[in-house]
Scaffold this motif. Structure first.
Motif, PDB file in Angstrom:
ATOM      1  N   ARG A   1     -66.997 107.106  44.075  1.00 36.09           N
ATOM      2  CA  ARG A   1     -66.946 107.764  45.368  1.00 36.09           C
ATOM      3  C   ARG A   1     -66.173 109.076  45.194  1.00 36.09           C
ATOM      4  O   ARG A   1     -65.083 109.069  44.623  1.00 36.09           O
ATOM      5  N   GLU A   2     -66.714 110.136  45.683  1.00 34.34           N
ATOM      6  CA  GLU A   2     -66.079 111.443  45.491  1.00 34.34           C
ATOM      7  C   GLU A   2     -65.186 111.783  46.685  1.00 34.34           C
ATOM      8  O   GLU A   2     -65.598 111.679  47.837  1.00 34.34           O
ATOM      9  N   MET A   3     -63.965 112.157  46.385  1.00 31.72           N
ATOM     10  CA  MET A   3     -63.001 112.589  47.406  1.00 31.72           C
ATOM     11  C   MET A   3     -62.666 114.059  47.183  1.00 31.72           C
ATOM     12  O   MET A   3     -62.688 114.528  46.046  1.00 31.72           O
TER      13      MET A   3
ATOM     14  N   GLY B   1     -65.936  99.722  40.940  1.00 35.05           N
ATOM     15  CA  GLY B   1     -65.507 100.728  41.903  1.00 35.05           C
ATOM     16  C   GLY B   1     -64.789 101.862  41.211  1.00 35.05           C
ATOM     17  O   GLY B   1     -64.160 101.663  40.170  1.00 35.05           O
TER      18      GLY B   1
ATOM     19  N   CYS C   1     -71.031 105.292  39.815  1.00 35.95           N
ATOM     20  CA  CYS C   1     -70.577 104.468  40.937  1.00 35.95           C
ATOM     21  C   CYS C   1     -69.418 105.075  41.709  1.00 35.95           C
ATOM     22  O   CYS C   1     -68.991 104.531  42.733  1.00 35.95           O
TER      23      CYS C   1
ATOM     24  N   VAL D   1     -63.086 106.093  42.126  1.00 37.23           N
ATOM     25  CA  VAL D   1     -62.863 107.256  42.980  1.00 37.23           C
ATOM     26  C   VAL D   1     -62.563 108.442  42.081  1.00 37.23           C
ATOM     27  O   VAL D   1     -61.750 108.342  41.152  1.00 37.23           O
TER      28      VAL D   1
END
Length: 333
Positions: free
Chosen positions: A330-332, A206, A328, A208
């Motif tokens: 996740r883009e914030m 995971g 992998c 970010v």
């Protein structure tokens, strides 16, 4: 290309510098001019005035333009502190001209770029070395020794953070077209430290990345890794933080904490903290000059044919890990 100048103990690697980056000014060129086995010959910049400023302080000849420096016939090697997005282009050109290459971390923006660079170095029979300076500091060997000795029992997790204050407007690390962003700039330090402490078999489960929509690059990130045996690594990084540079290893019987993990000055005596249930010990370690050590290592690689600390497998593995984290994440915003 002729061999390094001189003979016997007087031999020296004749080096040129491609680019006038801040890291070259503050850390690497002072180490280069202090190393008797390396001789600074020339510094190149697209801005002739900037090249002159560097040579007025460190010596050598100022050169206007990177290609002109590579065309010289009096160099054995180049040091490349250019933005990451330019590493592959200029390293490959230098290697094809028969020059050894010391390139700033990270080696490349991707595994594909790293593979081309390493293939070129192998074909040219030249050294290609990545300038990950913290790996050359003795404090990390002491941490590994304590872990191997069972001081914290069975290792359960590794945590690491590297953050720096916000960068000024227009900083090159904000340019996506030049390989900017926090993952490639500061995130690679915790990733490389995780490989150092946990081994190469790491799986990103995971991630970010926080992207600044105006800049177009990630400015902070968090990554969770795991090993086949279930040891986890929790990594945080960014350039919108108060300064932090530390890691900790947590085991079944204790914890080791190291501050100033990545950028200790040569005079600093690092403090390592060992925490157990009823005991906290602090060990003051010897000062170590990681900047001088990496320069000496490069000289030994060129003059004595001593393999660099990180070989092809590690360089490709690290580049591959960065690719997988990016893939992998996740883009914030």
């Amino acid at each position: 290309m002729s061999g390094p100048s001189g003979s016997g103990p007087e031999r020296a690697v004749r080096i040129g510098v491609l680019g006038c980056a801040d890291i070259a000014w503050r850390r690497v060129l002072p180490a280069i001019v202090a190393e008797p086995r390396i001789r600074l010959v020339a510094v190149a910049s697209r801005d002739a005035a900037k090249a002159r400023r560097f040579t007025e302080r460190f010596g050598g000849e100022p050169v206007a333009g990177y290609e002109r420096l590579l065309d010289r016939g009096d160099l054995d090697a180049v040091y490349i502190p250019l933005p990451t997005g330019l590493h592959a282009r200029w390293a490959v050109r230098a290697l094809r001209r028969g020059l050894h290459v010391l390139v700033e971390k990270p080696l490349a923006t991707s595994r594909a770029e790293a593979a081309v660079m390493l293939d070129t170095a192998r074909a040219a029979d030249r050294r290609l070395m990545e300038n990950f300076m913290f790996l050359h500091h003795g404090q990390h060997q002491e941490v590994r020794r304590l872990v191997a000795a069972g001081e914290i029992g069975e290792l359960r997790s590794f945590s690491c953070a590297f953050g720096i204050p916000p960068l000024p407007a227009g900083n090159v690390r904000h340019r996506a077209d030049l390989g900017g962003g926090s993952l490639l700039d500061v995130g690679v330090y915790p990733l490389r430290a995780a490989r150092l402490m946990l081994g190469p078999d790491l799986d990103p489960v995971g991630a970010v990345l926080r992207r600044d929509p105006e800049l177009g690059v990630d400015v902070a990130g968090h990554v969770l890794l795991t090993t086949p045996s279930g040891v986890t690594a929790e990594l945080s990084f960014g350039f919108e933080h108060a300064y932090r540079s530390s890691y900790a290893l947590w085991g079944s019987a204790g914890r080791i904490v190291l501050d100033r993990a990545f950028t200790p000055p040569p005079t600093l005596r690092p403090v390592l903290r060992l925490e157990k249930q009823d005991l906290v010990q602090e060990f003051t370690l010897a000062a170590d000059d990681q900047y001088g050590a990496v320069v000496r290592s490069f000289a030994a690689a060129v003059l004595d044919k001593v393999p660099p600390r990180d070989g092809e497998e590690e360089l490709l593995g690290m580049s591959d890990l960065v690719d997988r984290v990016r893939g992998c994440a996740r883009e914030m915003r």
